[in-house]
Structures are given as structure tokens and as C-alpha cells.
Design a protein around this motif. Sequence first.
Motif, PDB file in Angstrom:
ATOM      1  N   ALA A 232       0.826  -1.211   0.000  1.00 13.92           N
ATOM      2  CA  ALA A 232       0.000   0.000   0.000  1.00 13.92           C
ATOM      3  C   ALA A 232       0.859   1.258   0.000  1.00 13.92           C
ATOM      4  O   ALA A 232       0.556   2.235  -0.697  1.00 13.92           O
ATOM      5  CB  ALA A 232      -0.935  -0.008   1.208  1.00 13.92           C
ATOM      6  N   PHE A 233       1.931   1.245   0.780  1.00 12.43           N
ATOM      7  CA  PHE A 233       2.809   2.418   0.849  1.00 12.43           C
ATOM      8  C   PHE A 233       3.477   2.690  -0.490  1.00 12.43           C
ATOM      9  O   PHE A 233       3.546   3.835  -0.955  1.00 12.43           O
ATOM     10  CB  PHE A 233       3.863   2.204   1.937  1.00 12.43           C
ATOM     11  CG  PHE A 233       4.908   3.283   1.994  1.00 12.43           C
ATOM     12  CD1 PHE A 233       4.618   4.528   2.528  1.00 12.43           C
ATOM     13  CD2 PHE A 233       6.186   3.056   1.493  1.00 12.43           C
ATOM     14  CE1 PHE A 233       5.582   5.523   2.572  1.00 12.43           C
ATOM     15  CE2 PHE A 233       7.148   4.039   1.535  1.00 12.43           C
ATOM     16  CZ  PHE A 233       6.841   5.280   2.073  1.00 12.43           C
ATOM     17  N   LEU A 234       3.981   1.650  -1.131  1.00  9.64           N
ATOM     18  CA  LEU A 234       4.626   1.833  -2.437  1.00  9.64           C
ATOM     19  C   LEU A 234       3.626   2.311  -3.488  1.00  9.64           C
ATOM     20  O   LEU A 234       3.935   3.195  -4.293  1.00  9.64           O
ATOM     21  CB  LEU A 234       5.270   0.525  -2.883  1.00  9.64           C
ATOM     22  CG  LEU A 234       6.462   0.036  -2.047  1.00  9.64           C
ATOM     23  CD1 LEU A 234       6.949  -1.313  -2.545  1.00  9.64           C
ATOM     24  CD2 LEU A 234       7.591   1.048  -2.057  1.00  9.64           C
ATOM     25  N   GLY A 235       2.422   1.732  -3.469  1.00  7.72           N
ATOM     26  CA  GLY A 235       1.408   2.185  -4.416  1.00  7.72           C
ATOM     27  C   GLY A 235       0.990   3.621  -4.183  1.00  7.72           C
ATOM     28  O   GLY A 235       0.819   4.395  -5.133  1.00  7.72           O
ATOM     29  N   LEU A 236       0.832   4.014  -2.907  1.00 12.36           N
ATOM     30  CA  LEU A 236       0.460   5.396  -2.600  1.00 12.36           C
ATOM     31  C   LEU A 236       1.568   6.367  -2.977  1.00 12.36           C
ATOM     32  O   LEU A 236       1.308   7.458  -3.494  1.00 12.36           O
ATOM     33  CB  LEU A 236       0.126   5.513  -1.107  1.00 12.36           C
ATOM     34  CG  LEU A 236      -0.329   6.878  -0.612  1.00 12.36           C
ATOM     35  CD1 LEU A 236      -1.626   7.290  -1.302  1.00 12.36           C
ATOM     36  CD2 LEU A 236      -0.522   6.870   0.897  1.00 12.36           C
ATOM     37  N   THR A 237       2.802   5.975  -2.749  1.00 10.62           N
ATOM     38  CA  THR A 237       3.930   6.837  -3.134  1.00 10.62           C
ATOM     39  C   THR A 237       3.977   7.046  -4.640  1.00 10.62           C
ATOM     40  O   THR A 237       4.182   8.170  -5.125  1.00 10.62           O
ATOM     41  CB  THR A 237       5.245   6.217  -2.645  1.00 10.62           C
ATOM     42  OG1 THR A 237       5.186   6.025  -1.225  1.00 10.62           O
ATOM     43  CG2 THR A 237       6.418   7.111  -2.986  1.00 10.62           C
ATOM     44  N   ALA A 238       3.767   5.974  -5.397  1.00  8.73           N
ATOM     45  CA  ALA A 238       3.744   6.108  -6.861  1.00  8.73           C
ATOM     46  C   ALA A 238       2.603   7.002  -7.312  1.00  8.73           C
ATOM     47  O   ALA A 238       2.757   7.808  -8.238  1.00  8.73           O
ATOM     48  CB  ALA A 238       3.635   4.723  -7.497  1.00  8.73           C
ATOM     49  N   ASP A 239       1.444   6.885  -6.670  1.00 13.62           N
ATOM     50  CA  ASP A 239       0.306   7.721  -7.048  1.00 13.62           C
ATOM     51  C   ASP A 239       0.577   9.189  -6.739  1.00 13.62           C
ATOM     52  O   ASP A 239       0.199  10.071  -7.521  1.00 13.62           O
ATOM     53  CB  ASP A 239      -0.948   7.245  -6.313  1.00 13.62           C
ATOM     54  CG  ASP A 239      -2.203   7.960  -6.782  1.00 13.62           C
ATOM     55  OD1 ASP A 239      -2.670   7.667  -7.903  1.00 13.62           O
ATOM     56  OD2 ASP A 239      -2.719   8.820  -6.029  1.00 13.62           O
ATOM     57  N   VAL A 240       1.227   9.465  -5.617  1.00 13.09           N
ATOM     58  CA  VAL A 240       1.563  10.857  -5.282  1.00 13.09           C
ATOM     59  C   VAL A 240       2.538  11.436  -6.303  1.00 13.09           C
ATOM     60  O   VAL A 240       2.410  12.599  -6.723  1.00 13.09           O
ATOM     61  CB  VAL A 240       2.148  10.918  -3.861  1.00 13.09           C
ATOM     62  CG1 VAL A 240       2.744  12.291  -3.577  1.00 13.09           C
ATOM     63  CG2 VAL A 240       1.066  10.610  -2.823  1.00 13.09           C
TER      64      VAL A 240
END
Length: 300
Positions: free
Chosen positions: A273-281
Motif C-alpha cells: 500500500a505504501f509503495l502504491g500510494l507513493t507512486a500515485d503521489v
Amino acid sequence: MTLDHALAPPGISPQTPKSGPPEGSVGRRPLDLETLTPAAARGTRLRNVPRWLRRTVGPLLLLALWQVFSATGVLRPDVLASPGTIARAGSDLIADGTLTSAMAISLQRVAVGLVLGGAVGTALALVSGLSRLGEDLVDASVQMLRTVPWVGLIPLFIIWLGIGEAPKVALIALGVAFHLYLNVYAGIRGVDPQLIEAGESLGLGRWGLVRHVVLPGALPGAMTGLRYSLATAWLALVFGESVNADAGIGFLMNQAREFFRTDVIVVCLVVYAFLGLTADVIVRILERLLLQWRPTFTGQ
């Protein structure tokens, strides 16, 4: 002399109004009026709270309830570990370097699959979107393949590419290519025809129209497709790493499943989740930089 004095008959003095309270009001107290706050003012107070603080209320409340349920025995450790246990497991995995190396391998797989799938999807969208002949040759085949569940292609990828890194990267690239193709193609075909006519009237040729009119007009759709593609890439990574993986975050999850380590499983899910959220940001920041010319509604 007032008007009453002038109109009063001789010998009769005019009556002066009493300054006391009117009849029937003896003993009454003035009403206490409550000050009402408009709803708009209350909404303004809430908006004055920093946005980052408002966005953290929900997750913090969820964590608090989770911890309370775990402490009271509603959630058993073999069903779901408590947040404190998960935090300790995560710190142990970071301390011995296991989680760091797994994240690096998973990020490498996603990056390679994103580049390959993005290049293929964008190229096919340009061919299909800029030319009617290209649409006739490409679009039908892509739409047919898009309806096939790409997760179901894992057995074929294993037969064709073996059990190494190739099938995992291919699965990620396939999921990325479809999303980018659809959104870039829709962005190209959604360009306002009046802009094309304006460019032609200014003397722009075919490639000038593509460079200065079509591609900038399709950029919002391409950025939306990139965000969808990143989400699909992480989803494909989960499926890919669950099949014959010897390293990565999915490998840690498989090991934790064998030993019923729910704390390690949740740590891996949080990392996903953290990696996906970072990529989205990162994509959102890139979208703001590239689409400054486009006015958008940001809420009230």
C-alpha cells in the motif's frame, strides 16, 4: 408647545404617556435570545483545520479501534495480529535487511514492467488513435485481448517464459499496456475538432497538429491511464510473486503464510500500500506540473 397642548381644550391638561411598562407585563423578564451560528460559519471552522490533519483522523481512528479489539480479545492473534505486534515485526524485518532487499526486488520488477508495458501501450494507442487504418488493424485485436483475464495467462507465461523473472515482468507489462492504450486512445480521439481546424488554419501540417494540438490534448487521458496502470502494476506484482517467487515481498508473504505469521503478512500488505500510494503521489505531482494550463475544480 407640542401638538397635544395646542389641540387640548381650555382647562384640560394633556395627558403625558406613562414611561412604565405596559399593562400585563408586570414581572416579566426579557427573553434570553440564543446566538445562532450559521452553517456556513461552522463549515469554515472545519475548513480552517489543516487538511493533513483531517485526512489522518480516519486512519488513526481505525488503528485505535483495531488496537482496542486486539487488547480485549475480540481479534485473536491467530486471526489478525495487533498493530503493536505488526510494528515490532516490521522493525525486525527492517533491522535485519530482509524487508529492504525484498522491496528493492519488487520495485525493480514493477519498474521494468511499467516501462515495457507503457511503451507498448502508448505506441499502439498512437497508431490506432492517429490513423483510421491503424485503428482497423490494431484496435480490434487489443480489445479482444483486453477482455481475457490477464491473471489467467500466468500458466501460459510459465510455459513460454519459464519460472524466472520473465513471466512476472510480462504479467505486469500486460496489465499496464491495456490501461495506457485505452486512456491514450480515448484522449487522442477526444481532442476538440475545432482545435484541429484552428491549427490547420494557422498552417500546421499533420505532424505539427500531432505535436502541438493532439498530444497536448491527449495528455490528461494519458496521465489518468498512468495512474490506473500503476495500480494494476502492483496488483499484477502480487499475483506474479505468488507463483514460484524466491525473492520479493510476495515471497515474504508466502513464507509467512506457511508459518501463520499474520503480523508479517500485514507488514507486506502495508508495504504494498505504501509503495502504491507513493507512486500515485508522484504521478499527481507530475500531473500538476504538466497540466498547469488546464483549469480544474478542486472542491469547496
